[in-house]
Design a protein around this motif. Structure first.
Motif, PDB file in Angstrom:
ATOM      1  N   LEU B 129       0.824  -1.211   0.000  1.00  0.00           N
ATOM      2  CA  LEU B 129       0.000   0.000   0.000  1.00  0.00           C
ATOM      3  C   LEU B 129       0.855   1.258   0.000  1.00  0.00           C
ATOM      4  O   LEU B 129       0.509   2.263  -0.600  1.00  0.00           O
ATOM      5  N   GLN B 130       2.003   1.157   0.651  1.00  0.00           N
ATOM      6  CA  GLN B 130       2.881   2.312   0.711  1.00  0.00           C
ATOM      7  C   GLN B 130       3.397   2.684  -0.677  1.00  0.00           C
ATOM      8  O   GLN B 130       3.500   3.844  -1.035  1.00  0.00           O
ATOM      9  N   ARG B 131       3.670   1.639  -1.452  1.00  0.00           N
ATOM     10  CA  ARG B 131       4.161   1.889  -2.808  1.00  0.00           C
ATOM     11  C   ARG B 131       3.090   2.548  -3.672  1.00  0.00           C
ATOM     12  O   ARG B 131       3.379   3.305  -4.573  1.00  0.00           O
ATOM     13  N   LEU B 132       1.848   2.232  -3.386  1.00  0.00           N
ATOM     14  CA  LEU B 132       0.760   2.805  -4.181  1.00  0.00           C
ATOM     15  C   LEU B 132       0.438   4.236  -3.769  1.00  0.00           C
ATOM     16  O   LEU B 132      -0.298   4.930  -4.442  1.00  0.00           O
ATOM     17  N   LYS B 133       0.996   4.654  -2.623  1.00  0.00           N
ATOM     18  CA  LYS B 133       0.810   6.029  -2.141  1.00  0.00           C
ATOM     19  C   LYS B 133      -0.664   6.394  -2.012  1.00  0.00           C
ATOM     20  O   LYS B 133      -1.153   7.318  -2.647  1.00  0.00           O
ATOM     21  N   VAL B 134      -1.379   5.608  -1.219  1.00  0.00           N
ATOM     22  CA  VAL B 134      -2.789   5.921  -0.963  1.00  0.00           C
ATOM     23  C   VAL B 134      -2.972   6.072   0.548  1.00  0.00           C
ATOM     24  O   VAL B 134      -2.264   5.469   1.341  1.00  0.00           O
ATOM     25  N   CYS B 135      -3.934   6.913   0.913  1.00  0.00           N
ATOM     26  CA  CYS B 135      -4.271   7.085   2.325  1.00  0.00           C
ATOM     27  C   CYS B 135      -5.351   6.080   2.683  1.00  0.00           C
ATOM     28  O   CYS B 135      -6.294   5.884   1.916  1.00  0.00           O
ATOM     29  N   TYR B 136      -5.231   5.468   3.830  1.00  0.00           N
ATOM     30  CA  TYR B 136      -6.243   4.495   4.210  1.00  0.00           C
ATOM     31  C   TYR B 136      -6.288   4.362   5.715  1.00  0.00           C
ATOM     32  O   TYR B 136      -5.327   4.694   6.409  1.00  0.00           O
ATOM     33  N   SER B 137      -7.425   3.893   6.214  1.00  0.00           N
ATOM     34  CA  SER B 137      -7.495   3.492   7.613  1.00  0.00           C
ATOM     35  C   SER B 137      -7.829   2.011   7.618  1.00  0.00           C
ATOM     36  O   SER B 137      -8.346   1.484   6.629  1.00  0.00           O
ATOM     37  N   TYR B 138      -7.527   1.327   8.733  1.00  0.00           N
ATOM     38  CA  TYR B 138      -7.619  -0.122   8.709  1.00  0.00           C
ATOM     39  C   TYR B 138      -8.008  -0.653  10.076  1.00  0.00           C
ATOM     40  O   TYR B 138      -7.864   0.053  11.088  1.00  0.00           O
ATOM     41  N   ALA B 139      -8.460  -1.861  10.081  1.00  0.00           N
ATOM     42  CA  ALA B 139      -8.725  -2.538  11.353  1.00  0.00           C
ATOM     43  C   ALA B 139      -8.928  -4.011  11.075  1.00  0.00           C
ATOM     44  O   ALA B 139      -9.298  -4.403   9.960  1.00  0.00           O
ATOM     45  N   SER B 140      -8.668  -4.822  12.068  1.00  0.00           N
ATOM     46  CA  SER B 140      -8.968  -6.240  11.928  1.00  0.00           C
ATOM     47  C   SER B 140     -10.240  -6.528  12.717  1.00  0.00           C
ATOM     48  O   SER B 140     -10.689  -5.722  13.540  1.00  0.00           O
ATOM     49  N   GLY B 141     -10.833  -7.675  12.444  1.00  0.00           N
ATOM     50  CA  GLY B 141     -12.047  -8.032  13.150  1.00  0.00           C
ATOM     51  C   GLY B 141     -12.398  -9.473  12.873  1.00  0.00           C
ATOM     52  O   GLY B 141     -11.927 -10.041  11.877  1.00  0.00           O
ATOM     53  N   TYR B 142     -13.222 -10.039  13.767  1.00  0.00           N
ATOM     54  CA  TYR B 142     -13.585 -11.446  13.558  1.00  0.00           C
ATOM     55  C   TYR B 142     -14.828 -11.605  12.712  1.00  0.00           C
ATOM     56  O   TYR B 142     -15.356 -12.707  12.562  1.00  0.00           O
ATOM     57  N   SER B 143     -15.296 -10.497  12.153  1.00  0.00           N
ATOM     58  CA  SER B 143     -16.316 -10.595  11.108  1.00  0.00           C
ATOM     59  C   SER B 143     -16.078  -9.432  10.161  1.00  0.00           C
ATOM     60  O   SER B 143     -15.521  -8.413  10.572  1.00  0.00           O
ATOM     61  N   PRO B 144     -16.468  -9.581   8.899  1.00  0.00           N
ATOM     62  CA  PRO B 144     -16.269  -8.474   7.964  1.00  0.00           C
ATOM     63  C   PRO B 144     -16.905  -7.181   8.462  1.00  0.00           C
ATOM     64  O   PRO B 144     -16.319  -6.111   8.340  1.00  0.00           O
ATOM     65  N   LEU B 145     -18.058  -7.328   9.081  1.00  0.00           N
ATOM     66  CA  LEU B 145     -18.788  -6.147   9.512  1.00  0.00           C
ATOM     67  C   LEU B 145     -18.046  -5.415  10.635  1.00  0.00           C
ATOM     68  O   LEU B 145     -17.971  -4.186  10.652  1.00  0.00           O
ATOM     69  N   ALA B 146     -17.506  -6.205  11.575  1.00  0.00           N
ATOM     70  CA  ALA B 146     -16.783  -5.603  12.702  1.00  0.00           C
ATOM     71  C   ALA B 146     -15.528  -4.898  12.204  1.00  0.00           C
ATOM     72  O   ALA B 146     -15.227  -3.766  12.620  1.00  0.00           O
ATOM     73  N   ALA B 147     -14.804  -5.549  11.306  1.00  0.00           N
ATOM     74  CA  ALA B 147     -13.580  -4.948  10.771  1.00  0.00           C
ATOM     75  C   ALA B 147     -13.914  -3.651  10.049  1.00  0.00           C
ATOM     76  O   ALA B 147     -13.210  -2.642  10.182  1.00  0.00           O
ATOM     77  N   ARG B 148     -15.023  -3.693   9.320  1.00  0.00           N
ATOM     78  CA  ARG B 148     -15.410  -2.512   8.554  1.00  0.00           C
ATOM     79  C   ARG B 148     -15.803  -1.358   9.476  1.00  0.00           C
ATOM     80  O   ARG B 148     -15.426  -0.208   9.245  1.00  0.00           O
ATOM     81  N   LEU B 149     -16.517  -1.702  10.515  1.00  0.00           N
ATOM     82  CA  LEU B 149     -16.944  -0.684  11.483  1.00  0.00           C
ATOM     83  C   LEU B 149     -15.733   0.013  12.094  1.00  0.00           C
ATOM     84  O   LEU B 149     -15.667   1.238  12.172  1.00  0.00           O
TER      85      LEU B 149
END
Lengths: 250, 470
Positions: B129-149
């Motif tokens: 992602l660093q090479r692509l030079k994009v801004c992002y926020s992230y998180a892990s989670g035990y379900s897609p919905l939780a990670a997304r939240l």
């Protein structure tokens, strides 16, 4: 006072040395040569790697042949045999040979029947002199070419130096074919040859040779290298019947 | 929680359009505006420094910052960019899912064996992602919905500690999630404001008091219900577009943005053990039809540096008719990479190959300037040899050393000078089969100056120079 004494001492010392040298000059020179403290200029040839031109007498005059890589300046009017003399060398090469800006359509047919492998021949037609030099440099340093032949009359010292470096990098030979050399500028080339027309071959003068002394001028006989071309014209095309029979059934 | 529960990472790209429009080079502050309600949705750093922020109206922003450069928001553009990011990520991770226009979901559990731990895996993802030079926020989670939240709320936490993750989820208010507003309003009315309060209500109670949609949501949030996920499959062709925020009037300015595209091409090819033989570069102009340039590499190439060199040669020959607004790069002929097995020492001596030399020369001088020579079995001098594409030879003609032929041919020109005949005549009378017959008597002659010429006499007794023995 002390200074004058010093000078006098030096002077005396010089005289002594001169006297000593006169006495045993030959011994001393032998000794110094042995220790490699003194050397002759014309003994340095062995440093330059050479490659045979394929023509024995030419090799002898060039003290071993053409330099293995570098720039060779050839000053010759077109069409007197300046490529013919290089053909034996070009035939030996295994990598590409590149013709840049040739003065005509390269006749593969002719080169092929002389024994040249035309699959290794590239012909480049750049639109201007700068591009021609650029392509020569690219070819030389790519390492894919063994010789690059460039037809261009006007050259500058810095251009030759660049080509020289490129040639060393790629282990290739650059031939500069120059028709009229108006300026008498000495270019930093490895070898400078001047060709003039001659009945039986070429009249060659070596203007400059890196690591060599000779400023020789000689006639190179080429008859034996291409007898079909140099075959003397028959004065009379009519032959006697007996002679004809001898030809037909030997 | 058992082993069956999978760990997910959600990447939320906050300003994808801004990041990919090459705005570094732009002097002016740039903002992206939603055309439907004129609110600013993406802000570059220069604009942010002047006080412009997300959510501001366009009028207010313009008042804060005079030279604001405004771009309309383009959802399709972001979706394409997202695909490109997914594509780059595909080099390091396998299960990727695209979520709407700005989110990427990664299934982590399958990859942990390969990377031996979450830490190493996440470092790899970050490097891409660093090479692509994009801004992002992230998180892990035990379900897609939780990670997304968590990711959407910029938690930026990567862990496999389930209690910690649950705690994080619980600490968020309901309005921060993407629950439908009707449901969250309904919950607020009964005094449930945060996820903590919501999750404290037992499932059975929840089902009794609220509708099925909420139960479903909570189940998915906790990872108890399975969520259908479509995984990304990378395409087998390469085509990328970069939009320039400035109008490039000089081809030299194009190499920087092109280089980024070529790097993506390199990743694409390297991952597949492939090389490209031809690139097509399309330069988009404002009102004119785009200019299309072709760049060839004879022996196939994947390295960005080499392609850039070839492209720069092609650019140097191209005259721009109008300023360039965008570049599209597509790879045309892609084939398996064939590694030549040369020996270690030979390589150093030989250096490059003939094919790469020819690509360089052709890129700079044009395709017609470099030719190979082919010999044909014909007696007519014009047809006995010809120019072909370099390094494609097929004919096999026997050699006849006795033939005397010149090194260079000329267009036949009348012979006017005084000559001395060396050889001849050699009559060439042939070509009746293709309506180009010739009858010529050839002579090898020598001029007074020493020039060796090949001349012929035609049936009308005119003499012409046809070649030179160099």
């Amino acid at each position: 006072m002390q200074q004058t004494l010093q000078i006098r001492c030096d002077y005396l010392y010089c005289i002594c040395v001169q006297y000593f040298l006169k006495q045993c000059m030959s011994d001393l020179i032998d000794l110094l040569q042995c220790q490699q403290l003194v050397w002759h200029g014309n003994e340095q040839l062995s440093n330059v790697e050479r490659v045979s031109t394929g023509i024995k007498t030419f090799d002898e005059y060039l003290q071993g042949g053409l330099p293995k890589h570098g720039v060779i300046d050839i000053q010759a009017p077109h069409g007197i045999g300046e490529i013919r003399v290089l053909l034996p060398y070009l035939k030996q090469q295994e990598r590409l040979t590149v013709f840049i800006n040739p003065p005509g359509y390269v006749n593969g047919h002719g080169l092929f029947h002389l024994g040249f492998d035309t699959t290794r021949l590239l012909v480049v037609h750049p639109s201007n002199d700068i591009d021609a030099l650029w392509s020569a440099e690219q070819c030389l340093k790519s390492g894919a070419c063994s010789s690059v032949i460039l037809w261009q009359d006007r050259l500058a010292i810095h251009q030759i130096k660049r080509l020289q470096l490129a040639a060393e990098q790629g282990g290739a030979l650059q031939f500069m074919m120059r028709n009229n050399t108006s300026s008498h500028l000495s270019l930093p080339v490895s070898l400078c040859l001047k060709f003039a027309a001659h009945n039986k071959g070429l009249e060659v003068s070596i203007n400059k040779q890196k690591g060599g002394w000779s400023k020789s001028r000689f006639v190179l006989m080429l008859e034996s290298y291409w007898p079909e071309l140099y075959q003397p014209p028959k004065a009379d095309k009519v032959i006697s019947l007996s002679e004809h029979r001898k030809w037909v059934s030997p | 929680m058992g082993i069956t529960v999978t760990l997910w990472i959600y990447l939320h790209f906050t300003q994808l359009q801004l990041d990919s429009t090459f705005c570094e080079a732009s002097e002016q502050p740039v903002v992206i505006v939603d055309a439907s309600d004129n609110r600013i949705i993406q802000v570059c750093n220069k604009a942010r420094a002047q006080g412009v922020d997300v959510g501001l109206g366009l009028g207010a922003a313009a008042a804060l910052c005079q030279h604001l450069q405004v771009q309309p928001y383009d959802c399709m553009f972001e979706k394409n960019k997202l695909k490109e990011i997914a594509h780059s990520l595909y080099q390091v991770t396998c299960d990727i899912s695209l979520v709407s226009h700005n989110g990427i979901l990664l299934r982590v559990s399958n990859m942990l064996n390969l990377y031996q731990g979450l830490e190493a895996y996440w470092q790899c993802i970050q490097a891409v992602l660093q090479r692509l030079k994009v801004c992002y926020s992230y998180a892990s989670g035990y379900s897609p919905l939780a990670a997304r939240l968590l990711a959407k709320n910029k938690v930026n936490l990567i862990t496999d500690d389930s209690s910690m993750l649950l705690h994080q989820v619980k600490s968020h208010a309901l309005y921060e999630s993407d629950l439908p507003s009707t449901i969250s309003e309904q919950l607020t009315r009964v005094g449930v404001h945060t996820f903590e309060a919501l999750l404290n209500i037992p499932m059975a109670q929840l089902a009794k008091r609220f509708d099925a949609q909420l139960v479903h949501y909570v189940g998915r949030l906790l990872g108890q219900f399975k969520e259908p996920v479509n995984f990304y499959q990378p395409p087998e062709s390469f085509s990328r577009y970069v939009e320039l925020l400035f109008e490039a009037e000089n081809t030299a300015w194009l190499s920087k943005p092109l280089h980024t595209l070529l790097h993506q091409l390199e990743d694409f090819l390297l991952g597949r053990e492939k090389v490209a033989y031809q690139l097509t570069i399309e330069l988009q102009h404002r009102d004119k039809t785009p200019a299309i340039l072709h760049v060839y590499a004879k022996e196939g190439e994947y390295r960005a540096e080499k392609w850039l060199m070839l492209c720069e040669f092609v650019f140097s020959n191209h005259q721009l008719t109008a300023p360039v607004q965008g570049i599209t790069l597509s790879a045309q002929r892609i084939a398996e990479r064939q590694s030549g097995c040369g020996d270690l020492f030979e390589k150093q001596h030989k250096g490059g190959s003939a094919a790469s030399l020819i690509s360089i020369l052709q890129a700079k001088l044009g395709g017609d300037a470099i030719q190979g020579v082919e010999v044909y079995a014909d007696h007519r001098p014009e047809k006995a040899s010809g120019f072909i594409e370099p390094l494609c030879h097929g004919n096999d003609v026997p050699r006849e050393p006795s033939l005397v032929r010149p090194t260079m041919l000329l267009n036949p020109e009348p012979l006017n000078s005084k000559i001395h005949i060396q050889q001849g005549p050699e009559r060439i009378s042939t070509g009746w089969w293709d309506a180009q017959p010739i009858i010529r008597d050839y002579f090898v002659v020598k001029e007074q100056s020493g020039r060796w010429l090949w001349v012929f006499r035609d049936p009308t007794q005119n003499w012409y120079i046809h070649g030179v023995f160099h």
